[in-house]
Scaffold this motif. Sequence first.
Motif, PDB file in Angstrom:
ATOM      1  N   LEU A 367      13.246   5.737  -7.757  1.00 53.10           N
ATOM      2  CA  LEU A 367      13.859   4.836  -6.794  1.00 53.10           C
ATOM      3  C   LEU A 367      14.818   3.882  -7.483  1.00 53.10           C
ATOM      4  O   LEU A 367      15.912   3.599  -6.961  1.00 53.10           O
ATOM      5  CB  LEU A 367      12.778   4.044  -6.056  1.00 53.10           C
ATOM      6  N   TRP A 368      14.442   3.391  -8.641  1.00 53.67           N
ATOM      7  CA  TRP A 368      15.275   2.436  -9.361  1.00 53.67           C
ATOM      8  C   TRP A 368      16.651   3.021  -9.687  1.00 53.67           C
ATOM      9  O   TRP A 368      17.673   2.326  -9.585  1.00 53.67           O
ATOM     10  CB  TRP A 368      14.577   1.964 -10.627  1.00 53.67           C
ATOM     11  N   LYS A 369      16.698   4.267 -10.063  1.00 52.75           N
ATOM     12  CA  LYS A 369      17.978   4.903 -10.378  1.00 52.75           C
ATOM     13  C   LYS A 369      18.904   4.911  -9.166  1.00 52.75           C
ATOM     14  O   LYS A 369      20.126   4.831  -9.306  1.00 52.75           O
ATOM     15  CB  LYS A 369      17.739   6.340 -10.861  1.00 52.75           C
ATOM     16  N   GLN A 370      18.327   4.976  -7.993  1.00 56.87           N
ATOM     17  CA  GLN A 370      19.131   5.034  -6.776  1.00 56.87           C
ATOM     18  C   GLN A 370      19.694   3.674  -6.379  1.00 56.87           C
ATOM     19  O   GLN A 370      20.775   3.594  -5.783  1.00 56.87           O
ATOM     20  CB  GLN A 370      18.296   5.600  -5.626  1.00 56.87           C
ATOM     21  N   ILE A 371      18.987   2.588  -6.695  1.00 55.73           N
ATOM     22  CA  ILE A 371      19.381   1.276  -6.175  1.00 55.73           C
ATOM     23  C   ILE A 371      19.799   0.277  -7.252  1.00 55.73           C
ATOM     24  O   ILE A 371      20.197  -0.839  -6.915  1.00 55.73           O
ATOM     25  CB  ILE A 371      18.232   0.654  -5.350  1.00 55.73           C
ATOM     26  N   LYS A 372      19.729   0.649  -8.523  1.00 51.91           N
ATOM     27  CA  LYS A 372      19.949  -0.330  -9.587  1.00 51.91           C
ATOM     28  C   LYS A 372      21.338  -0.952  -9.550  1.00 51.91           C
ATOM     29  O   LYS A 372      21.515  -2.129  -9.908  1.00 51.91           O
ATOM     30  CB  LYS A 372      19.674   0.271 -10.960  1.00 51.91           C
ATOM     31  N   ASP A 373      22.343  -0.200  -9.106  1.00 51.91           N
ATOM     32  CA  ASP A 373      23.699  -0.748  -9.061  1.00 51.91           C
ATOM     33  C   ASP A 373      23.870  -1.799  -7.966  1.00 51.91           C
ATOM     34  O   ASP A 373      24.798  -2.604  -8.017  1.00 51.91           O
ATOM     35  CB  ASP A 373      24.713   0.380  -8.859  1.00 51.91           C
ATOM     36  N   GLN A 374      23.009  -1.779  -6.962  1.00 48.43           N
ATOM     37  CA  GLN A 374      23.084  -2.757  -5.868  1.00 48.43           C
ATOM     38  C   GLN A 374      22.040  -3.875  -6.020  1.00 48.43           C
ATOM     39  O   GLN A 374      22.006  -4.804  -5.205  1.00 48.43           O
ATOM     40  CB  GLN A 374      22.853  -2.069  -4.514  1.00 48.43           C
ATOM     41  N   TRP A 375      21.195  -3.792  -7.054  1.00 49.35           N
ATOM     42  CA  TRP A 375      20.047  -4.669  -7.152  1.00 49.35           C
ATOM     43  C   TRP A 375      20.439  -6.147  -7.191  1.00 49.35           C
ATOM     44  O   TRP A 375      19.984  -6.948  -6.373  1.00 49.35           O
ATOM     45  CB  TRP A 375      19.210  -4.304  -8.373  1.00 49.35           C
ATOM     46  N   GLU A 376      21.268  -6.544  -8.136  1.00 51.21           N
ATOM     47  CA  GLU A 376      21.551  -7.966  -8.323  1.00 51.21           C
ATOM     48  C   GLU A 376      22.524  -8.518  -7.277  1.00 51.21           C
ATOM     49  O   GLU A 376      22.388  -9.667  -6.854  1.00 51.21           O
ATOM     50  CB  GLU A 376      22.103  -8.212  -9.728  1.00 51.21           C
ATOM     51  N   LYS A 377      23.478  -7.747  -6.859  1.00 48.77           N
ATOM     52  CA  LYS A 377      24.503  -8.246  -5.947  1.00 48.77           C
ATOM     53  C   LYS A 377      24.066  -8.224  -4.484  1.00 48.77           C
ATOM     54  O   LYS A 377      24.477  -9.077  -3.695  1.00 48.77           O
ATOM     55  CB  LYS A 377      25.782  -7.419  -6.099  1.00 48.77           C
ATOM     56  N   GLU A 378      23.238  -7.264  -4.109  1.00 49.42           N
ATOM     57  CA  GLU A 378      22.920  -7.093  -2.693  1.00 49.42           C
ATOM     58  C   GLU A 378      21.425  -7.206  -2.372  1.00 49.42           C
ATOM     59  O   GLU A 378      21.036  -7.903  -1.426  1.00 49.42           O
ATOM     60  CB  GLU A 378      23.435  -5.727  -2.211  1.00 49.42           C
ATOM     61  N   ILE A 379      20.583  -6.552  -3.150  1.00 54.00           N
ATOM     62  CA  ILE A 379      19.168  -6.436  -2.785  1.00 54.00           C
ATOM     63  C   ILE A 379      18.367  -7.668  -3.170  1.00 54.00           C
ATOM     64  O   ILE A 379      17.656  -8.252  -2.332  1.00 54.00           O
ATOM     65  CB  ILE A 379      18.555  -5.168  -3.427  1.00 54.00           C
ATOM     66  N   LEU A 380      18.467  -8.094  -4.424  1.00 55.40           N
ATOM     67  CA  LEU A 380      17.660  -9.229  -4.891  1.00 55.40           C
ATOM     68  C   LEU A 380      17.943 -10.525  -4.127  1.00 55.40           C
ATOM     69  O   LEU A 380      16.993 -11.243  -3.784  1.00 55.40           O
ATOM     70  CB  LEU A 380      17.870  -9.437  -6.397  1.00 55.40           C
ATOM     71  N   PRO A 381      19.213 -10.867  -3.829  1.00 56.84           N
ATOM     72  CA  PRO A 381      19.444 -12.108  -3.073  1.00 56.84           C
ATOM     73  C   PRO A 381      18.801 -12.131  -1.691  1.00 56.84           C
ATOM     74  O   PRO A 381      18.542 -13.206  -1.142  1.00 56.84           O
ATOM     75  CB  PRO A 381      20.976 -12.161  -2.963  1.00 56.84           C
ATOM     76  N   GLU A 382      18.525 -10.957  -1.126  1.00 60.43           N
ATOM     77  CA  GLU A 382      17.919 -10.868   0.207  1.00 60.43           C
ATOM     78  C   GLU A 382      16.424 -10.581   0.146  1.00 60.43           C
ATOM     79  O   GLU A 382      15.784 -10.364   1.179  1.00 60.43           O
ATOM     80  CB  GLU A 382      18.611  -9.761   1.018  1.00 60.43           C
ATOM     81  N   ALA A 383      15.864 -10.593  -1.055  1.00 61.84           N
ATOM     82  CA  ALA A 383      14.453 -10.221  -1.219  1.00 61.84           C
ATOM     83  C   ALA A 383      13.532 -11.279  -0.607  1.00 61.84           C
ATOM     84  O   ALA A 383      13.846 -12.469  -0.572  1.00 61.84           O
ATOM     85  CB  ALA A 383      14.128 -10.032  -2.693  1.00 61.84           C
ATOM     86  N   GLU A 384      12.381 -10.828  -0.154  1.00 60.67           N
ATOM     87  CA  GLU A 384      11.333 -11.733   0.332  1.00 60.67           C
ATOM     88  C   GLU A 384      10.455 -12.129  -0.842  1.00 60.67           C
ATOM     89  O   GLU A 384       9.916 -11.284  -1.541  1.00 60.67           O
ATOM     90  CB  GLU A 384      10.496 -11.042   1.408  1.00 60.67           C
ATOM     91  N   LEU A 385      10.323 -13.445  -1.050  1.00 56.30           N
ATOM     92  CA  LEU A 385       9.553 -13.954  -2.185  1.00 56.30           C
ATOM     93  C   LEU A 385       8.255 -14.565  -1.677  1.00 56.30           C
ATOM     94  O   LEU A 385       8.250 -15.540  -0.938  1.00 56.30           O
ATOM     95  CB  LEU A 385      10.365 -15.009  -2.945  1.00 56.30           C
ATOM     96  N   ASP A 386       7.149 -13.967  -2.099  1.00 53.77           N
ATOM     97  CA  ASP A 386       5.812 -14.434  -1.703  1.00 53.77           C
ATOM     98  C   ASP A 386       5.129 -15.002  -2.945  1.00 53.77           C
ATOM     99  O   ASP A 386       4.785 -14.261  -3.870  1.00 53.77           O
ATOM    100  CB  ASP A 386       5.009 -13.274  -1.114  1.00 53.77           C
ATOM    101  N   VAL A 387       4.926 -16.324  -2.961  1.00 51.72           N
ATOM    102  CA  VAL A 387       4.367 -16.995  -4.138  1.00 51.72           C
ATOM    103  C   VAL A 387       2.993 -17.542  -3.810  1.00 51.72           C
ATOM    104  O   VAL A 387       2.844 -18.400  -2.935  1.00 51.72           O
ATOM    105  CB  VAL A 387       5.287 -18.145  -4.606  1.00 51.72           C
ATOM    106  N   GLN A 388       1.993 -17.055  -4.511  1.00 52.84           N
ATOM    107  CA  GLN A 388       0.627 -17.549  -4.382  1.00 52.84           C
ATOM    108  C   GLN A 388       0.249 -18.270  -5.673  1.00 52.84           C
ATOM    109  O   GLN A 388       0.433 -17.734  -6.766  1.00 52.84           O
ATOM    110  CB  GLN A 388      -0.352 -16.390  -4.132  1.00 52.84           C
ATOM    111  N   VAL A 389      -0.269 -19.493  -5.541  1.00 55.66           N
ATOM    112  CA  VAL A 389      -0.605 -20.291  -6.713  1.00 55.66           C
ATOM    113  C   VAL A 389      -2.058 -20.738  -6.637  1.00 55.66           C
ATOM    114  O   VAL A 389      -2.520 -21.221  -5.597  1.00 55.66           O
ATOM    115  CB  VAL A 389       0.305 -21.533  -6.830  1.00 55.66           C
TER     116      VAL A 389
END
Length: 410
Positions: A367-389
């Motif tokens: 999967l990473w090979k398919q999306i790595k070029d879009q990861w930082e510019k498109e996917i990561l900024p829209e990611a859902e971040l769930d933080v448990q402390v």
Amino acid sequence: MRNLRRSVNLLLLSGILILTTGCWNRQEADKIEYVLAAGVDLNDKGQIVLTVLTPVLEAMKPTSGLKGEQKKTLSVVGDTTFEAARSYLQIVGRKLYWSHLQVLVIGEKAARTDVRHYLDFFSSDPELRGTAYIALVKGRALDMLESTPDITAISSNYLKDSIKNTDLDGKSVKVHFTEFARKLAEPTGGQPYTSMLQLVEQADYVKNTVGVKPYQGGGAKQSSLFYTSGTGVFSNGMLVGTLNGTESRGFMWVTGKLKTAIVTVPCPNESNCQISLEIAGEKKSKSKVYYTDGKAVIQLLISVEFNIGDKASSKFKVDAKTISYLEEQLSNTIRNEVHMAFRKVAIDYKSDIFAFGNRLEDRNPKLWKQIKDQWEKEILPEAELDVQVISKLRRTSRTLYSPWVKAEHS
């Protein structure tokens, strides 16, 4: 006869080993300059300015009787770092020796270009040890290395210790050159980052950071200071932005690089009152990254232990209710700082110094090979971040409640 020939061969081999024993790359001290710190800047022509800090060996001898500077600096220039380093030989008549390099600093202007153009020299040099620290300088690296702080004899040691001990404060990171170079070589999924240094005058530091008027009396001795705070964020070889101290701590909560820190939280049911919590004991950070239906989900689990440092309170008492309150306050603080760092890095700078991409690659390489070029510019900024402390009180202070109200509780 055979035994005699064998004995002769053994003697010859032993003689060769004895003659060749020692350092293969031994250098004469009067023919080389030991580089303790180096800095890289760019001039107005786009050429590389290499500043090197070397010791004055005679002044460092206990019996020399010499007074004054124990270090010297010189800046040289070249179209490449190698050319700049070789020009030092033409000026001084001595070859630079890199095995003792403690710190490599990069000026802000140079860092905003592709640093791979001038850092390859340091990666390729066989003399350079991987233990040297690398740091970003706000301003010029030349100014920092040329400065002479009064609080130390050799400023390279001051630089090294400033970076080395950043994990005791939690306001910046410490990065060895080999770690930075490795991330620089393969940045997709885990971008490089550095600690950030600033050269400040003591009077300015007291006025702007401490927040009080500097001492105005006669005979005041002021010094230059190396102030370590913040983190340089890189993407594809270039500096794209910086994190302040609080955002840097948020980053370090995620990466698990925080050794200790002091976190202040408000006193319960009391205004104008703060309690200091010391991060100590076990600290763990685990992350899982998923990608389904065009959406990335990042799950973080952070667990920390803390001690109560001091209590600026007239009512504070350690009981089950208060302990629960402190644990909740610390968890909220950590959660907020992580979100602050994520927004700045992933959304504003579109970089992945957290190495979340590497986590996803480990889970699903195909999967990473398919999306790595879009990861930082498109996917990561829209990611859902769930933080448990999970925060846990490890040790109270010496008293269960403030000594100022002992009579009230006795």
